[in-house]
Design a protein around this motif. Structure first.
Motif, PDB file in Angstrom:
ATOM      1  N   GLU A   1      -2.431  -8.204   7.061  1.00 48.88           N
ATOM      2  CA  GLU A   1      -3.183  -8.775   8.174  1.00 48.88           C
ATOM      3  C   GLU A   1      -2.235  -9.461   9.151  1.00 48.88           C
ATOM      4  OE1 GLU A   1      -6.182  -9.247  10.517  1.00 48.88           O
ATOM      5  OE2 GLU A   1      -6.088  -7.943   8.776  1.00 48.88           O
TER       6      GLU A   1
ATOM      7  N   ALA B   1       2.237  -4.351  -1.171  1.00 47.08           N
ATOM      8  CA  ALA B   1       1.593  -5.068  -0.084  1.00 47.08           C
ATOM      9  C   ALA B   1       0.386  -5.858  -0.548  1.00 47.08           C
ATOM     10  CB  ALA B   1       1.152  -4.069   0.970  1.00 47.08           C
ATOM     11  N   SER B   2       0.225  -7.023   0.018  1.00 43.81           N
ATOM     12  CA  SER B   2      -1.015  -7.752  -0.206  1.00 43.81           C
ATOM     13  C   SER B   2      -1.784  -7.790   1.105  1.00 43.81           C
ATOM     14  CB  SER B   2      -0.728  -9.160  -0.689  1.00 43.81           C
ATOM     15  OG  SER B   2      -0.391  -9.985   0.402  1.00 43.81           O
ATOM     16  N   GLY B   3      -3.052  -7.994   0.989  1.00 42.21           N
ATOM     17  CA  GLY B   3      -3.906  -7.926   2.165  1.00 42.21           C
ATOM     18  C   GLY B   3      -3.536  -8.931   3.233  1.00 42.21           C
ATOM     19  N   ALA B   4      -3.198 -10.163   2.800  1.00 44.05           N
ATOM     20  CA  ALA B   4      -2.895 -11.204   3.774  1.00 44.05           C
ATOM     21  C   ALA B   4      -1.653 -10.845   4.585  1.00 44.05           C
ATOM     22  CB  ALA B   4      -2.696 -12.530   3.055  1.00 44.05           C
ATOM     23  N   GLN B   5      -0.646 -10.280   3.878  1.00 41.60           N
ATOM     24  CA  GLN B   5       0.572  -9.870   4.567  1.00 41.60           C
ATOM     25  C   GLN B   5       0.264  -8.797   5.594  1.00 41.60           C
ATOM     26  OE1 GLN B   5       2.694  -8.940   0.912  1.00 41.60           O
ATOM     27  NE2 GLN B   5       4.508  -8.967   2.197  1.00 41.60           N
TER      28      GLN B   5
END
Lengths: 613, 356
Positions: free
Chosen positions: B51, B45-49
């Motif tokens: 979010e 997971a990345s933070g933007a996803q």
């Protein structure tokens, strides 16, 4: 593949750093103080790891290597990039900012009646069963775990992927999960000189609903990937560091994919069989990324979830009960939690499958799986760990490092075929440089015995990891990987308390004044065992290690807040490209002050060591 | 207070209880440590996803609005869609798919003990302190003491050994309708509606089909699991049945009946059994509740994909709409069974409501 505008990044970085320094000033000071001490020590005392003769500090080395990778996206610059990947691995190792523990071993067993191709390190769920046969049966029966969806852009789990992969196809693919990319729905590709425009010529193929495949179908399918609110992988298409297809954004719309202007994606149908894609920045791994499930072809206008299409079915129906791909099998049915079945598609563009159908029984309980296997109800399966006997394996490594042989007898007396492949995944323990100084990190590496860990925790079913990049995709191949492993400086496969003790004493720690830290694991038996083993091993060293378990999500949140000292996590590659793992090491990208919004590296805070020496 | 006023009061009390339950569900699931986003995205997971998903799921809305949406959703039976376990599926659909399996399991798990436990208990009660009483009572206690997960694994191990004729002298796979596995989800499509006729606003089924073969398979597949799930209640019923018989047999009206010269047969069937059944009725309704909660383990061991298993997954993965709705369904069932119990008490026992 420029990830961030680094100059502005640094500015924000400094500003934020000053604001936050109040809280963590002591930790930073500690790290700084002991690091300079250790720089000489690490190279002088341990000889082995100074072998490359590199004088610069590891964080700086990693930062430079990553910039080299970014500046050299050309196809013929592969050697330069490969060298840089190895430099990053060396920096990670020498600075011991992250300790790789194991690569997942994917095992599969099958009864003699089954004739199935061996799979590669990308995993068995990537295998299309076009050529598989089962003696005396038209159906291949397997066991699957809980599936979540049939929509390629929504799927993130391998259980769904295994079924989706039989029904949907991409431009290119990795046959049988091997690391060699091959054409699937494409006949040829033309790349422009600036490495930004890809022109694909499509093959003739038919969808399960009878429509012919055209370039418009890809335009539509990728628009869905980017614009649909149900898409889980929009970042793979437009994210910097991923494919990065050009697109327009409207900042007011919200975050992530929601702010892409509809129909602004730079994917165009030149004619029925010609597709043109324009990237924002060159990306050497572009074709590899296109092999990922989410980029599959879907008939134009089939689903209703993006602007301009009414759809034949709604997204909910598409994700649960109707599929339309070009794959060798079409959907027969999926009963959640129970079973799924696909049947042969006779108008397949390639050679139609030998099998009539594939059936997956969905079972997750180990006992139930074991019973089902011993009843002979599954042709192709894995053995749950509680029932696994290491001495039942009789296998030898083939020339690609896979273990091939037999397993048995099972409880029903049968001996079955065996295949063991190290997956493209790495599970590791990592440190936050802000909180844990280098001598302590290296001491932990000295007392870690990889072989013992595999034996105790996995009943020998795992591959020891000495690098972040898995051996299956090591730049330069198997031999180059072996060289790297041979140079591992921290007493490989033994518990070297002596070396750890010396290192810690030189750094000024003593039993009266030990270094205190906490290892945080999520709910995973392997990591918890690792934590327990490590705590016992440092019990008589000047490290006071406490263990803490949290929910996975909590671990992530705390990582993002820079609130972890020593933690465990994993990384799984979805395509064969070292940079898909290495971007997380770029020290400036590991700044937890900027994660998750402006940086997306691992929770290392490695940037704090950039200018130490 | 008349007993009917008492009953109405009890029924009205269920409403605030329901609200309390809904609020608790919301607080526990929403404010707890579970993060649906993390389980959706996995380790890559990345933070933007994350979010974006939070935004899509409405997790960024103010809490009070999420609470109001949650409560109105439950009350209007607009249960929403699953987030994580079966992303995008309507919760109502899921309940429709999974609930029949649990109900089928529960039905047999209640029925089997009634037909084994109660007769055994009555038999033991009629022959107190004999060897057969000791054997029945003792085996009842041992049976009660065996944990479900262990018993389930043992039964599966035993039955799966019979493939091709084992030491038990019969082949479970060939016994009755042929099945390929001792576990799995029973096929519940043995009855169905073939035709609907619409009468103005209401559709009524006019054609039915029934397949006895499938019914036989469905019963055979569920029997081992139901036996395990019902094992505890079987033993309880045995013990209570025995006591009830003993109490009744020694009561004055039985003495009177004896004195009147009624035959032993009439005394037992007409006076003893009927009265001994009364204390067993609430026991059985309570068991139905216990089975609902206890089915998780049995469903997992026997690979029956029912509500128990679904709820477990939803809870672990932080699937707020799914887990919340299932608890709500459980709560509604529990509360209605309680009301039903009150109703039965009110009818059966004239003393109810006259507490002063």
């Amino acid at each position: 593949m420029v990830r961030n505008d680094s100059s502005s990044d640094e500015r924000i970085n400094r500003r934020r750093f000053l604001q936050a320094a109040g809280g963590s000033a002591t930790a930073v000071a500690l790290a700084g103080c002991f690091d300079s001490d250790d720089g000489e020590d690490g190279d002088g005392g341990n000889g082995g790891n100074g072998g490359n003769g590199d004088e610069e500090n590891p964080a700086r080395k990693a930062q430079n290597a990553w910039e080299t990778i970014e500046e050299n996206p050309d196809e013929d610059a592969e050697d330069i990039r490969n060298e840089a990947y190895v430099e990053i691995e060396e920096a990670v190792r020498d600075d011991m900012i992250l300790l790789p523990l194991f690569h997942n071993l994917e095992e599969r067993m099958w009864y003699d009646r089954v004739d199935v191709a061996e799979t590669g390190p990308l995993g068995g769920h990537r295998q299309q069963h076009n050529d598989t046969t089962v003696e005396g049966s038209d159906e291949l029966r397997m066991i699957n775990s809980q599936m979540t969806t049939l929509d390629p852009i929504q799927s993130t789990d391998t259980a769904s992927g295994a079924v989706i992969n039989q029904m949907y196809e991409n431009l290119v693919h990795y046959p049988n999960g091997e690391t060699e990319l091959e054409n699937q729905l494409v006949e040829g590709v033309d790349v422009s000189d600036d490495l930004l425009t890809y022109t694909f010529t499509l093959t003739d193929a038919q969808f399960h609903n009878g429509e012919e495949l055209t370039a418009d179908d890809f335009v539509y399918a990728w628009r869905r990937l980017v614009e649909s609110p149900d898409s889980q992988r929009a970042n793979f298409a437009i994210g910097a560091g991923f494919l990065g297809i050009e697109h327009e954004v409207d900042e007011d719309e919200g975050v992530g994919a929601a702010n892409v202007v509809p129909d602004s994606l730079a994917v165009e149908a030149i004619d029925d069989s010609t597709l043109e894609v324009t990237l924002a920045n060159p990306d050497p791994a572009a074709l590899d990324i296109l092999a990922y499930d989410s980029f599959a072809a879907v008939p134009e206008g089939f689903v209703d979830d993006i602007e301009g299409y009414d759809g034949e079915v709604d997204q909910q129906e598409f994700s649960t009960g109707t599929a339309a791909g070009t794959g060798p099998f079409e959907l027969d049915g999926w009963e959640p939690g129970t079973e799924a079945r696909v049947t042969r598609f006779d108008d397949y563009h390639g050679e139609p499958a030998e099998l009539e159908s594939i059936h997956w029984q969905i079972i997750e309980d180990d006992n139930a799986i074991w019973t089902y296997v011993n009843e002979g109800n599954a042709d192709l399966f894995e053995i749950p760990t509680p029932f696994y006997e290491p001495e039942n394996v009789d296998a030898e490594a083939d020339d690609t490092g896979r273990e091939v042989g037999t397993y048995g007898p099972l409880e029903n007396g049968e001996t079955v075929n065996y295949l063991g492949v190290a997956e493209l995944s790495t599970f590791y323990a990592a440190f936050n440089a802000r909180h844990v100084p280098r001598p302590v990190r290296q001491a932990i590496a000295y007392v870690t015995d990889h072989d013992e860990l595999i034996e105790i925790v996995f009943k020998e079913r795992g591959e020891t990891a000495f690098s972040f990049t898995p051996p299956g995709m090591w730049p330069g191949g198997e031999d180059a990987y072996q060289d790297f492993v041979d140079e591992w400086p921290y007493s490989p496969n033994e518990t070297d308390r002596q070396a750890a003790q010396e290192l810690l004493e030189d750094a000024g720690y003593s039993d009266d004044d030990p270094f205190e830290m906490t290892i945080t694991t999520y709910d995973d038996e392997a990591f918890q065992d690792f934590a327990g083993l490590t705590r016992d091993k440092v019990a008589d060293l000047p490290i006071d290690l406490s263990i803490e378990e949290t929910e996975f999500g909590t671990l992530q949140n705390r990582g993002e807040d820079g609130d972890l000292e020593f933690y465990t996590l994993g990384w799984i590659w979805s395509w064969v490209d070292p940079s898909y793992g290495h971007f997380g090491f770029e020290p400036e990208n590991t700044n937890t002050e900027l994660i998750p919004e402006e940086a997306d590296g691992y929770y290392l805070d490695w940037q704090t060591e950039l200018d130490d020496e | 207070m008349s007993r009917w006023r008492y009953f109405i009061k009890r029924t009205l009390l269920a409403i605030p209880v329901l609200f309390l339950v809904m609020t608790l569900i919301f607080v526990i699931l929403r404010m707890g440590p579970l993060d649906p986003v993390a389980s959706l995205l996995g380790p890559e997971a990345s933070g933007a996803q994350a979010e974006q998903i939070r935004e899509n799921l409405g997790l960024n809305d103010p809490l009070w609005r999420q609470y109001i949406d949650f409560i109105t959703g439950l009350l209007t039976l607009d249960l929403g869609q699953s987030w994580a376990v079966y992303s995008g599926r309507d919760v109502l659909d899921l309940v429709y798919i999974f609930a029949p399996r649990t109900i089928w399991l529960g039905f047999w798990a209640v029925l089997l003990p009634i037909f084994i436990g109660i007769p055994l208990g009555f038999y033991a009660g009629l022959n107190p302190n004999s060897w057969s009483d000791y054997i029945a009572s003792f085996s009842g206690i041992v049976w009660l003491a065996m944990p479900n997960f262990w018993l389930g694994i043992m039964i599966i191990a035993l039955l799966s050994q019979t493939q091709g004729g084992g030491f038990l002298g019969f082949d479970w796979y060939e016994f009755g309708p042929t099945t390929s596995s001792v576990l799995g989800t029973p096929p519940l499509d043995f009855v169905g509606v073939t035709d609907w006729t619409s009468l103005g606003m209401i559709a009524i089924p006019t054609g039915l089909f029934f397949d006895p073969g499938t019914l036989a398979v469905a019963i055979k597949v569920i029997l081992p699991a139901a036996l395990v799930l019902g094992s505890a209640s079987m033993a309880t019923e045995l013990r209570i049945g025995r006591t009830a018989i003993l109490e009744t047999i020694n009561s004055n009206y039985v003495e009177t009946a004896k004195a009147k010269g009624l035959s032993g047969r009439v005394i037992i069937w007409k006076h003893v059994f009927r009265n001994a059944l009364i204390p067993l009725v609430p026991i059985i309704t309570n068991e139905a509740l216990l089975l609902l909660g206890g089915s998780v383990i049995v469903e997992v061991v026997f690979a029956i994909n029912g509500l128990g298993r679904l709820f477990y997954l939803a809870a672990v993965q932080g699937d707020l709409p799914l887990a919340g709705s299932l608890i709500f369904v459980f709560a509604v069932i529990t509360i209605s069974l309680n009301v039903l119990q009150d109703l039965l008490y009110t009818i059966l026992d004239p003393r109810v409501g006259y507490e002063q």
